[in-house]
Design a protein around this motif. Structure first.
Motif, short mmCIF file in Angstrom:
data_model
loop_
_atom_site.label_atom_id
_atom_site.label_comp_id
_atom_site.label_asym_id
_atom_site.label_seq_id
_atom_site.Cartn_x
_atom_site.Cartn_y
_atom_site.Cartn_z
N MET A 68 45.48 -12.85 -18.84
CA MET A 68 44.90 -13.94 -19.61
C MET A 68 45.54 -13.92 -20.99
SD MET A 68 42.68 -16.38 -19.02
CE MET A 68 41.57 -15.75 -17.75
N LEU A 69 46.23 -15.03 -21.31
CA LEU A 69 46.90 -15.15 -22.61
C LEU A 69 46.11 -16.08 -23.50
CD1 LEU A 69 50.67 -15.42 -21.60
CD2 LEU A 69 49.41 -13.41 -22.36
N GLU A 70 46.05 -15.73 -24.77
CA GLU A 70 45.35 -16.55 -25.74
C GLU A 70 46.36 -17.21 -26.65
OE1 GLU A 70 41.88 -16.22 -29.19
OE2 GLU A 70 42.32 -14.52 -27.91
N SER A 71 46.24 -18.51 -26.80
CA SER A 71 47.14 -19.26 -27.68
C SER A 71 46.30 -20.13 -28.58
CB SER A 71 48.11 -20.11 -26.86
OG SER A 71 47.39 -21.01 -26.04
N SER A 72 46.90 -20.61 -29.65
CA SER A 72 46.18 -21.47 -30.59
C SER A 72 46.98 -22.74 -30.80
CB SER A 72 45.95 -20.76 -31.92
OG SER A 72 47.18 -20.35 -32.48
N GLN A 109 45.44 -27.12 -34.68
CA GLN A 109 44.19 -27.12 -35.42
C GLN A 109 43.61 -25.71 -35.58
OE1 GLN A 109 44.88 -29.40 -32.99
NE2 GLN A 109 45.28 -30.99 -34.54
N GLY A 110 44.26 -24.71 -34.96
CA GLY A 110 43.80 -23.34 -35.10
C GLY A 110 42.79 -22.92 -34.06
N SER A 111 42.42 -23.82 -33.16
CA SER A 111 41.47 -23.44 -32.11
C SER A 111 42.20 -22.70 -31.01
CB SER A 111 40.77 -24.69 -31.55
OG SER A 111 41.74 -25.58 -31.01
N GLY A 112 41.53 -21.70 -30.40
CA GLY A 112 42.15 -20.87 -29.40
C GLY A 112 41.99 -21.46 -28.01
N ALA A 113 42.94 -21.10 -27.15
CA ALA A 113 42.89 -21.52 -25.75
C ALA A 113 43.33 -20.36 -24.90
CB ALA A 113 43.79 -22.73 -25.53
N LEU A 114 42.72 -20.22 -23.73
CA LEU A 114 43.04 -19.14 -22.80
C LEU A 114 43.82 -19.71 -21.63
CD1 LEU A 114 39.64 -17.20 -22.78
CD2 LEU A 114 41.77 -16.52 -23.89
N THR A 115 44.89 -18.98 -21.28
CA THR A 115 45.74 -19.40 -20.16
C THR A 115 45.88 -18.25 -19.20
OG1 THR A 115 46.98 -20.87 -21.63
CG2 THR A 115 47.98 -20.33 -19.50
N GLY A 154 32.81 -9.50 -19.32
CA GLY A 154 32.05 -9.53 -20.56
C GLY A 154 32.61 -10.49 -21.58
N LEU A 155 33.85 -10.27 -21.98
CA LEU A 155 34.43 -11.10 -23.04
C LEU A 155 34.70 -12.53 -22.59
CD1 LEU A 155 36.96 -8.61 -24.71
CD2 LEU A 155 34.68 -9.25 -25.47
N LEU A 156 35.21 -12.70 -21.38
CA LEU A 156 35.51 -14.06 -20.92
C LEU A 156 34.25 -14.92 -20.80
CD1 LEU A 156 38.36 -13.57 -18.27
CD2 LEU A 156 38.53 -14.29 -20.65
N PRO A 157 33.19 -14.43 -20.15
CA PRO A 157 31.98 -15.27 -20.10
C PRO A 157 31.42 -15.58 -21.48
CG PRO A 157 31.88 -13.56 -18.43
CD PRO A 157 33.05 -13.25 -19.29
N ALA A 158 31.61 -14.65 -22.44
CA ALA A 158 31.13 -14.90 -23.81
C ALA A 158 31.88 -16.06 -24.46
CB ALA A 158 31.27 -13.64 -24.65
N GLN A 159 33.09 -16.37 -23.96
CA GLN A 159 33.89 -17.48 -24.49
C GLN A 159 33.81 -18.71 -23.59
OE1 GLN A 159 37.81 -16.36 -26.10
NE2 GLN A 159 37.25 -14.21 -25.74
N GLY A 160 32.87 -18.67 -22.66
CA GLY A 160 32.68 -19.83 -21.80
C GLY A 160 33.64 -19.92 -20.65
N VAL A 161 34.29 -18.81 -20.29
CA VAL A 161 35.27 -18.80 -19.20
C VAL A 161 34.64 -18.10 -18.00
CG1 VAL A 161 37.58 -18.06 -18.47
CG2 VAL A 161 37.17 -18.77 -20.84
N LYS A 162 34.97 -18.58 -16.84
CA LYS A 162 34.43 -17.99 -15.61
C LYS A 162 34.88 -16.53 -15.50
CE LYS A 162 34.39 -18.60 -10.60
NZ LYS A 162 34.91 -19.41 -9.44
N PRO A 163 33.98 -15.63 -15.08
CA PRO A 163 34.36 -14.21 -14.95
C PRO A 163 35.52 -14.02 -13.98
CG PRO A 163 31.98 -14.47 -14.79
CD PRO A 163 32.56 -15.85 -14.76
#
Length: 661
Positions: free
Chosen positions: A152-156, A159-165, A205-214
């Motif tokens: 899982m890669l995190e990019s921004s 606008q500075g908002s993060g996205a998970l790929t 833990g971390l992914l569900p906290a960011q609204g991503v499916k486990p």
């Protein structure tokens, strides 16, 4: 010394209040530690893990590493004229994908339950479509037994908002059985003050906290592919490492690829049911994942996570969960502090208080160590230990001040009576010193010395206005007598006007024989010292003095006697009365030193037998046989020529312990 009730209560109340502040601080720190405290706690935890030592990992977990030895072996083949097919391309990273597939296939064919390849195969192979095709064909031949890595890669954005790929091995999804065969290689970074969490803490833990499916971790997928399940809640545990890099069974990948070597490899037969993690491992240096045993590679970390899940021995902090449960962390602090206050305040002794606190601290460390070793449970220890340390300083300092004050009081008490060396011996054991003051029976020798005719001399000099001269001469005499008594190990009990009472064997004794002989020798030395004083006084035109000395040996009661306002350390009993009466007999018997039979029997026969003066009536004690030393100095003043005060009938007295004046 009298202590007002308010003063007596002020010290313990203050001590309890300060203790409550320490307990409150340590409890709050245990339940809600700050960032810096968490860093210290983790450092302390790492040290305990090192002290616990390395653990043996399960043999079911095997590491097959594309390590430096494998790369060197591949480079050596590439430099030769004839390179075998299995060695092509394995001298450098990244490896051909088909090489990973061939290693996995040989491990599975040898009996491994499942293999996890810790490499994210993103996009097409750099070695061309043939490489991907070869890997796909091998994976299809072993359905459901290979776990592939995703990331899982995190990019921004701008606008500075993060996205998970999610980066996953698209070409091989169908061959391995779809997304169920994928596992994340992401592991939560170990931030300062935090533990190295199980990789499952990221996907569950971390992914569900960011609204991503486990999404499962690669270690969980490996267990699933092998038909196993975790024996713990991985997302709530930290990695419990088994030791430094290389703790697991390890095979260089080239030994599996080499057909001739693999067929006769000693570990090939031990692969049945194994869970294998396969991937590159190069020299880590300062890179890798920090642990108590040093930096670990990603492959070793994957093996550790798999083994922890397999055995259920991940490190579990206590308490876990929500902040409300942090209140439980305060309980050990309150229990330990309550026990300290109850036991430490029970006694004032410094050794007792420090011993109690040290014992409770050792008990806490032992319980925490046992929980860590047997249950893999980490109990908050640094805050309670710090609290106990502060309580030790507080209560130990209070006990030290109390003992120092008591020691000064005892020193002032005993220094009035005994030599400094004896005082030091007494104060070496304050409890024994208190016993001496409270009272006990001792076998001693008591010495009474009194000046003859001193009452009349006092009257004459008072009428002549020579009181200052009189006091000066008396002080000179008493000072000389004290020096002699102290030199012979005696204790000056009291002065009664011009009379001196000394005790040999109190408050500490050297043995009844030694004390009796020292007392008789002291009496003779006192006579000799008075002779020298008389020579000096005669040259100054002062009146010469004479003394009588009586000694008696036996048991007496020793202790502080008196009223709360005025206490005196002294001895009482028939032995004291007898010594006083014998001093009175020196006048009628014209013998300067007299003692009883008990004293005579304790003298050294080698120095001559004492002279018996027969049985003499002693007021209040009946008839007593009295003795004089074998060699007694003659009377200092001749009664026929001495000062008229020498014939004062009051000098003879009635033989009481306090001579009449």
């Amino acid at each position: 010394m009298l202590v007002r009730p308010s003063q007596a209560l002020k010290r313990p109340v203050t001590l309890v209040m300060l203790s409550a502040l320490v307990v409150g601080w340590s409890g709050a720190t245990a339940g809600w530690p700050g960032p810096r405290w968490r860093v210290w706690e983790r450092a302390f935890e790492d040290q305990l893990l090192v002290l616990r030592g390395q653990r043996r990992p399960p043999r079911q977990v095997l590491v097959v590493a594309v390590d430096d030895a494998t790369l060197q072996q591949g480079s050596w083949f590439e430099q030769s004229r004839q390179i075998p097919d299995w060695a092509r391309g394995i001298g450098t990273l990244p490896w051909p994908r088909a090489a990973y597939a061939r290693v996995a296939a040989r491990l599975l064919d040898a009996g491994a339950a499942a293999v996890a390849i810790n490499v994210v195969f993103e996009g097409p192979s750099r070695n061309g479509p043939a490489d991907d095709a070869a890997m796909t064909a091998i994976l299809r031949a072993h359905p459901g037994r290979v776990a592939l890595a995703a990331e899982m890669l995190e990019s921004s954005d701008q606008q500075g908002s993060g996205a998970l790929t999610l980066v996953r091995p698209e070409p091989f999804m169908a061959a391995v059985g779809g997304q169920d065969a994928l596992g994340l290689t992401n592991t939560p970074l170990r931030a300062p003050g935090e533990r190295l969490l199980h990789p499952e803490a990221y996907g569950r833990g971390l992914l569900p906290a960011q609204g991503v499916k486990p999404f499962p971790s690669l270690s969980s997928t490996l267990l699933h592919r092998a038909g196993r399940s975790s024996r713990q809640r991985d997302e709530l545990t930290a990695l419990n490492v088994y030791g430094p890099e290389g703790s697991f069974r390890r095979l260089p990948a080239w030994e599996v690829l080499d057909p001739s070597r693999w067929l006769r490899h000693p570990q090939r037969a031990a692969l049945a049911g194994s869970l294998v993690v396969l991937g590159p491992v190069v020299a880590q240096g300062d890179d890798g994942y920090p642990t108590a045993f040093g930096s670990l590679s990603g492959l070793e970390l994957l093996a550790t996570a798999t083994a922890n899940s397999l055995q259920g021995d991940g490190l579990r902090p206590w308490p876990q969960g929500n902040r409300e449960r942090a209140l439980l962390a305060v309980l050990p602090v309150l229990l330990a502090a309550g026990l300290v206050l109850a036991l430490a305040l029970a006694r004032r002794s410094l050794v007792w208080r420090l011993g109690v606190i040290a014992g409770i601290l050792i008990l806490q460390v032992a319980i925490a160590g046992l929980a860590l070793r047997e249950r893999q449970l980490w109990l908050p220890l640094l805050a309670p230990a710090a609290g106990l340390g502060l309580l030790a300083l507080l209560h130990g300092g209070d006990a030290y001040l109390l003992e120092e004050r008591e020691r000064r009081r005892l020193r002032r008490t005993f220094e009035r009576y005994v030599a400094p060396g004896v005082v030091a011996e007494i104060l070496a054991d304050p409890e024994a010193a208190q016993g001496i003051l409270r009272g006990r029976l001792l076998d001693v020798t008591v010495l009474f010395s009194d000046l003859k005719g001193f009452t009349e001399l006092t009257r004459q000099r008072s009428l002549a206005g020579e009181s200052e001269l009189h006091v000066s001469q008396l002080n000179t005499y008493l000072g000389a007598m004290v020096e002699v008594i102290t030199a012979h190990g005696g204790t000056v009990d009291k002065f009664i006007g011009d009379a001196v009472m000394a005790v040999f064997g109190s408050p500490v004794g050297r043995g009844v024989l030694v004390e009796a002989r020292a007392a008789v020798a002291c009496a003779q030395a006192m006579r000799q010292a008075l002779t020298e004083l008389n020579r000096s006084w005669q040259s100054q035109g002062l009146t010469r003095l004479d003394s009588g000395i009586g000694l008696a040996s036996g048991q007496v009661v020793v202790g502080q006697i008196g009223s709360p306002r005025r206490m005196e350390f002294t001895v009482i009993g028939d032995t004291v009365n007898l010594a006083a009466r014998l001093e009175g007999l020196t006048r009628s018997l014209q013998t300067p030193v007299l003692f009883d039979r008990a004293t005579a029997e304790r003298l050294d026969p080698a120095l001559g037998a004492p002279v018996s003066l027969g049985v003499q009536p002693v007021k209040g004690l009946g008839e007593i046989e009295v003795f004089s030393p074998a060699a007694t100095a003659p009377a200092i003043a001749d009664p026929a020529t001495a000062d008229p005060a020498a014939a004062d009938p009051a000098v003879a007295g009635d033989g009481s312990a306090a001579p009449r004046r």
